[in-house]
Scaffold this active site. Structure first.
Site, PDB file in Angstrom:
ATOM      1  N   SER A 327      -2.590  20.196  19.731  1.00  0.00           N
ATOM      2  CA  SER A 327      -1.624  20.841  18.867  1.00  0.00           C
ATOM      3  C   SER A 327      -0.700  19.836  18.185  1.00  0.00           C
ATOM      4  O   SER A 327      -1.128  19.051  17.353  1.00  0.00           O
ATOM      5  CB  SER A 327      -0.842  21.865  19.697  1.00  0.00           C
ATOM      6  OG  SER A 327      -0.004  22.644  18.914  1.00  0.00           O
ATOM      7  N   LYS A 352      -6.985  21.924  19.004  1.00  0.00           N
ATOM      8  CA  LYS A 352      -6.228  23.162  18.785  1.00  0.00           C
ATOM      9  C   LYS A 352      -5.376  22.971  17.541  1.00  0.00           C
ATOM     10  O   LYS A 352      -4.332  22.351  17.597  1.00  0.00           O
ATOM     11  CB  LYS A 352      -5.354  23.499  20.000  1.00  0.00           C
ATOM     12  CG  LYS A 352      -4.349  24.616  19.732  1.00  0.00           C
ATOM     13  CD  LYS A 352      -5.022  25.900  19.298  1.00  0.00           C
ATOM     14  CE  LYS A 352      -4.017  26.998  19.078  1.00  0.00           C
ATOM     15  NZ  LYS A 352      -3.216  26.810  17.858  1.00  0.00           N
ATOM     16  N   GLN A 356      -0.220  30.182  14.731  1.00  0.00           N
ATOM     17  CA  GLN A 356       0.087  31.503  15.249  1.00  0.00           C
ATOM     18  C   GLN A 356       1.424  31.976  14.676  1.00  0.00           C
ATOM     19  O   GLN A 356       2.431  31.288  14.836  1.00  0.00           O
ATOM     20  CB  GLN A 356       0.168  31.501  16.780  1.00  0.00           C
ATOM     21  CG  GLN A 356      -1.178  31.675  17.468  1.00  0.00           C
ATOM     22  CD  GLN A 356      -2.078  30.480  17.276  1.00  0.00           C
ATOM     23  OE1 GLN A 356      -1.672  29.342  17.464  1.00  0.00           O
ATOM     24  NE2 GLN A 356      -3.314  30.722  16.872  1.00  0.00           N
TER      25      GLN A 356
END
Length: 463
Positions: A327, A352, A356
Site C-alpha cells: 500500500s 495492494k 477504498q
C-alpha cells in the site's frame, strides 16, 4: 449527503486489533452525491447508469431481497436472530464481501476503530493479516505490539482463534473475535510453513501506540566502511510520520550523512497523504508521485507533493522492500524509483494498490468500497503486480527469523541473543554496496554532489 473518505488499505490486510484505517482526509476526497455519482458530473460512458441486463434493475433485485427477508422473518427457527437490524447487517456484509477482499461493511464499532487506527493508537494485538486462498495469513506483526513480542512471524497461518477454526473465516469476523478490552487474552494456533510447526501463541490485548519512524542512525564502519550511510525504518504511514522522518533526517544530516537507506520491509501501508508527504522530502515540490483511475471521472486524479514541504539534500537513497511492503510503502517505493530518486533493493512488494472509499451510513456504520487503482509516476499499476526492485535480494526463512529477532533486542532470551551473534542482514548489505557504487562513481567523475535524482538507476553497475 453521507460523509465519505478516500482510503488506501495495507495489502488485503486488516489490523486484528481493529481496521487498518489508511484514510485520506475528508477534504481531499472527491465530493459525491448520495447516488454515488460525482457532484456535477455524469457516469463515465454511461457505465454506472446502465444495468447489466434487462432483469438487472433495482426494483427486481429489491423485490427478491424483500421476499427473502419476509420468509426468514416468518419461518426461521431461531427468533432471536431475525431482527431487521441483524438481517440487514448480515446482508450488507455478504454483499460487500462478494465484491473483492478489500471491500467491507463496517458496523459502527468497527468504523470507529478504523478511525482510531489512523492516530497510531488502538487496542488489540498489533498483527496485520491477509486473506489468502481461504486462510488467514500474517503479513507482519507490528513492532512493539503483543503479536510482535509473542514471536509471530510474517507468513504464519492462523489455524484457530481461541480454539475456533479460522478456516475460510472472513476477515471482518476474525477482527470481531480478536478485538476486545485491553488485558484480555487471545490464543492463536499458528502453522509456520517454513518449519511445518504448529504452535499456540497466547497474547494479551493492549492499547497500542505505534511509532512509525524508528532506529535512525549512522551505520557502523563494519557495515559501511569509509562512508557515512544513514539508516531509518518506517513501520507504517500515519499522521506524524512525515514530520518524525524530517526530524530524524535533520539529525542524521547533522552527523554528516552521505547516503540514506530507508527500510520499508514489513510496512503494511497507511495514510495516503502521509506517503505523499514522505515522498515530498526527497523530490521537488509539486511533483506527481501517484495517480488514481477508476470508473468514475472523479476517481482520476494526481497526487502532488506540497509546494511548501521541506526537501532534503540530494544524497543517494536505497529503499529496502519485500513481500510484506504494501500500500503506502509501495507508493513511496514506486514513486522514488520511477523518479530516479532511489534504488530499490529486496523483493517484489505485496501488490495492494487499490483505492477504498469509506462511506458513512446514517446509523454510524460504513461501507468500504474499492473505487479505483493506484499508478506510479510512469503509470505502472501497483495492484496485484507490486513494485519490483532494481536489485533483487532475498532472505532465507532463517535469515528472516533472525531479522525479526534483531528488532526485539530488549526482549530477547539468552538463546536468541546467541543466535544473533554474527548475523548480517544480506539485503541491508546489498543496499550499502549499491550506495557505495553510486558514491564511488560520483567521486571518479568529479561530481560535487552525489545524486541519482533525475535519471533512472543503472543497476548493472551496482550489482
Amino acid at each position: 449527503m453521507t460523509t465519505r473518505f478516500l482510503g488506501i488499505l495495507a495489502g488485503a490486510s486488516l489490523f486484528l486489533c481493529g481496521m487498518a484505517p489508511l484514510l485520506v482526509k475528508a477534504e481531499d476526497a472527491p465530493q459525491m452525491q448520495d447516488d454515488g455519482t460525482p457532484t456535477g458530473g455524469q457516469p463515465q460512458d454511461g457505465v454506472a447508469a446502465q444495468p447489466a441486463s434487462a432483469d438487472d434493475t433495482a426494483y427486481t433485485a429489491m423485490a427478491v431481497f424483500t421476499r427473502a427477508l419476509e420468509l426468514i422473518r416468518q419461518d426461521y427457527v431461531d427468533g432471536s436472530k431475525i431482527s431487521f437490524h441483524d438481517l440487514t447487517y448480515g446482508a450488507m456484509k455478504g454483499m460487500l464481501g462478494a465484491l473483492d477482499p478489500h471491500s467491507q461493511f463496517m458496523d459502527p464499532d468497527d468504523f470507529k476503530g478504523m478511525q482510531d487506527d489512523t492516530k497510531s493508537q488502538f487496542g488489540g494485538l498489533g498483527v496485520v493479516v491477509s486473506a489468502k486462498d481461504g486462510n488467514l495469513v500474517v503479513v507482519t506483526p507490528m513492532e512493539d505490539t503483543p503479536g510482535f513480542k509473542a514471536g509471530l512471524l510474517p507468513g504464519d497461518q492462523i489455524l484457530k482463534i481461541n480454539g475456533e477454526s479460522a478456516e475460510k473465516m472472513d476477515l471482518s469476523d476474525a477482527i470481531g473475535k480478536l478485538r476486545g478490552d485491553p488485558g484480555e487474552k487471545v490464543t492463536l494456533t499458528i502453522l509456520r510453513p517454513a518449519t511445518k510447526e504448529i504452535k499456540d501463541f497466547t497474547m494479551e490485548r493492549a492499547i497500542i501506540k505505534v511509532p512509525s519512524v524508528k532506529d535512525a542512525h549512522i551505520l557502523g564502519p563494519e557495515i559501511a566502511a569509509d562512508y557515512k550511510v544513514g539508516y531509518v525504518r518506517i513501520t507504517q504511514f500515519n499522521e506524524p510520520t512525515a514530520a518524525d522522518l524530517s526530524k530524524a533526517l535533520d539529525a542524521l544530516e547533522g552527523q554528516g550523512m552521505q547516503a540514506l537507506i530507508i527500510d520499508l520491509r514489513y510496512n503494511p501501508g497507511g495514510l495516503l497523504n502521509s506517503a505523499v508527504d514522505v515522498c515530498g522530502q526527497f523530490v521537488a515540490p509539486h511533483t506527481v508521485v501517484v495517480s488514481t483511475e477508476g470508473r468514475m471521472p472523479s476517481q482520476k486524479r494526481n497526487y502532488w507533493t506540497s509546494d511548501s514541504g521541506k526537501e532534503h539534500p540530494d544524497y543517494p537513497i536505497a529503499i529496502l522492500i519485500n513481500g510484506s511492503s504494501a500500500s503506502g510503502a509501495e507508493i513511496v517505493a514506486g514513486a522514488l524509483k520511477d523518479l530516479g530518486r532511489a534504488i530499490l533493493v529486496g523483493e517484489t512488494t505485496f501488490g495492494k494498490g487499490s483505492v477504498q472509499s469509506v462511506m458513512q451510513l446514517p446509523d454510524g456504520s460504513a461501507l468500504r468500497l474499492t473505487t479505483a487503482k493506484y499508478y506510479t509516476p510512469s503509470h505502472q499499476v501497483i495492484h496485484e503486480h507490486g513494485v519490483t526492485p532494481n536489485i533483487h535480494a532475498t532472505l532465507t526463512p532463517d535469515e528472516e527469523r533472525l531479522l525479526m529477532l534483531s528488532r526485539r533486542d530488549d526482549m530477547l532470551s539468552d538463546d536468541e541473543k546467541q543466535a544473533l551473534v554474527g548475523f548480517r542482514d544480506p539485503q541491508l548489505d546489498r543496499a550499502v554496496d549499491a550506495l557505495k557504487g553510486v558514491m564511488i562513481y560520483a567521486e571518479r567523475t568529479g561530481q560535487k554532489t552525489v545524486s541519482i535524482k533525475g535519471r533512472k538507476t543503472d543497476t548493472t553497475t551496482l550489482q
